[in-house]
Design an enzyme around this catalytic site. Structure first.
Site, mmCIF file in Angstrom:
data_model
loop_
_atom_site.group_PDB
_atom_site.id
_atom_site.type_symbol
_atom_site.label_atom_id
_atom_site.label_comp_id
_atom_site.label_asym_id
_atom_site.label_seq_id
_atom_site.Cartn_x
_atom_site.Cartn_y
_atom_site.Cartn_z
ATOM 1 N N THR A 41 0.744 -1.452 -0.377
ATOM 2 C CA THR A 41 -0.256 -0.232 -0.181
ATOM 3 C C THR A 41 0.696 1.391 -0.352
ATOM 4 O O THR A 41 1.807 1.028 0.115
ATOM 5 C CB THR A 41 -0.490 -0.179 0.959
ATOM 6 O OG1 THR A 41 -1.611 0.467 0.944
ATOM 7 C CG2 THR A 41 -0.253 0.035 1.925
ATOM 8 N N CYS A 46 -2.710 8.290 5.815
ATOM 9 C CA CYS A 46 -3.210 7.205 6.845
ATOM 10 C C CYS A 46 -2.433 6.781 7.216
ATOM 11 O O CYS A 46 -0.814 6.312 7.260
ATOM 12 C CB CYS A 46 -3.958 6.829 5.506
ATOM 13 S SG CYS A 46 -5.602 7.042 4.698
ATOM 14 N N HIS A 63 -5.567 0.011 6.416
ATOM 15 C CA HIS A 63 -5.498 1.470 5.507
ATOM 16 C C HIS A 63 -6.080 2.082 6.112
ATOM 17 O O HIS A 63 -7.698 1.720 5.539
ATOM 18 C CB HIS A 63 -5.044 0.863 4.498
ATOM 19 C CG HIS A 63 -4.677 2.285 3.208
ATOM 20 N ND1 HIS A 63 -4.189 2.106 2.615
ATOM 21 C CD2 HIS A 63 -4.581 3.817 3.330
ATOM 22 C CE1 HIS A 63 -3.287 3.606 1.763
ATOM 23 N NE2 HIS A 63 -4.509 4.648 3.145
#
Length: 201
Positions: A41, A46, A63
């Site tokens: 990711t 985040c 996430h």
């Protein structure tokens, strides 16, 4: 609570560079597996928790971002804290259903960078980083490595079977990432109302 805020990653492919099957997760997604594969990711504000059973090797990654809770953001019963708790619980519960044992769980946490222009006023990255560490401490899940806060976006490659994580700090703001995170933050707000060096962890 609306259970559509987190979804299982749908994009699984074969990564030629690492020569392994890979699941790519986007904001609001998670993935877990028994298999010897990679989860990847890209994080800005985040955070991702990489959690695995260190004995069986079953593990996964989420996430997520806390929606802006306004003045109640630090309250343990705020809507943003409830959302963050759900984002963590869904991954942990799926791991336990897949055979992980709670006493064997360990975690590595990443993200929470101050990368979204205009978001610094609410310290969204900092709040995300604090939340994930506090949550894991309360749950008794040991954090064995972390790379949180700072000003850089990060690309995270996680290998649940071994627990290895490679983090690449991205030295320039990724406009695609920023757009995705802003869109995700907007969705959360609506739901609430209703290339650099690689570090090994």
């Amino acid at each position: 609570m609306n259970t559509n805020t987190e979804q299982f990653a749908s994009h699984v492919y074969h990564d030629r560079n690492f020569n392994c099957d890979t699941a790519k997760i986007l904001p609001g997604e998670y993935y877990y597996t028994h298999h010897d594969m990679m989860i990847v990711t890209v994080l800005g504000s985040c955070v991702s928790a990489c959690i695995r059973d260190r004995v069986s090797g079953v593990g996964g990654m989420n996430h997520f971002m806390l929606p802006d809770g306004g003045s109640d953001a630090d309250s343990p019963i705020s809507s943003s804290a409830r959302y963050g708790t759900y984002a963590m619980e869904i991954l942990i519960n799926e791991l336990l259903k897949a055979g992980a044992k709670r006493e064997n769980l360990e975690s590595k946490v990443f993200g929470g960078g101050a990368v979204l222009r205009g978001f610094n006023a609410i310290n969204v990255g900092e709040r995300n980083a604090k939340f994930v560490k506090d949550y894991l401490r309360v749950e008794g899940i040991r954090v064995v490595a972390e790379d949180l806060n700072d000003i850089w976006p990060r690309k995270v490659h996680y290998f649940p079977r071994t627990g290895k994580v490679m983090v690449k700090k991205l030295k320039s703001t990724d406009t695609v990432l920023e757009t995705k995170e802003r869109d995700y933050a907007s969705k959360l707000a609506k739901k609430s109302a209703i290339g650099g060096e690689i570090d090994l962890f």
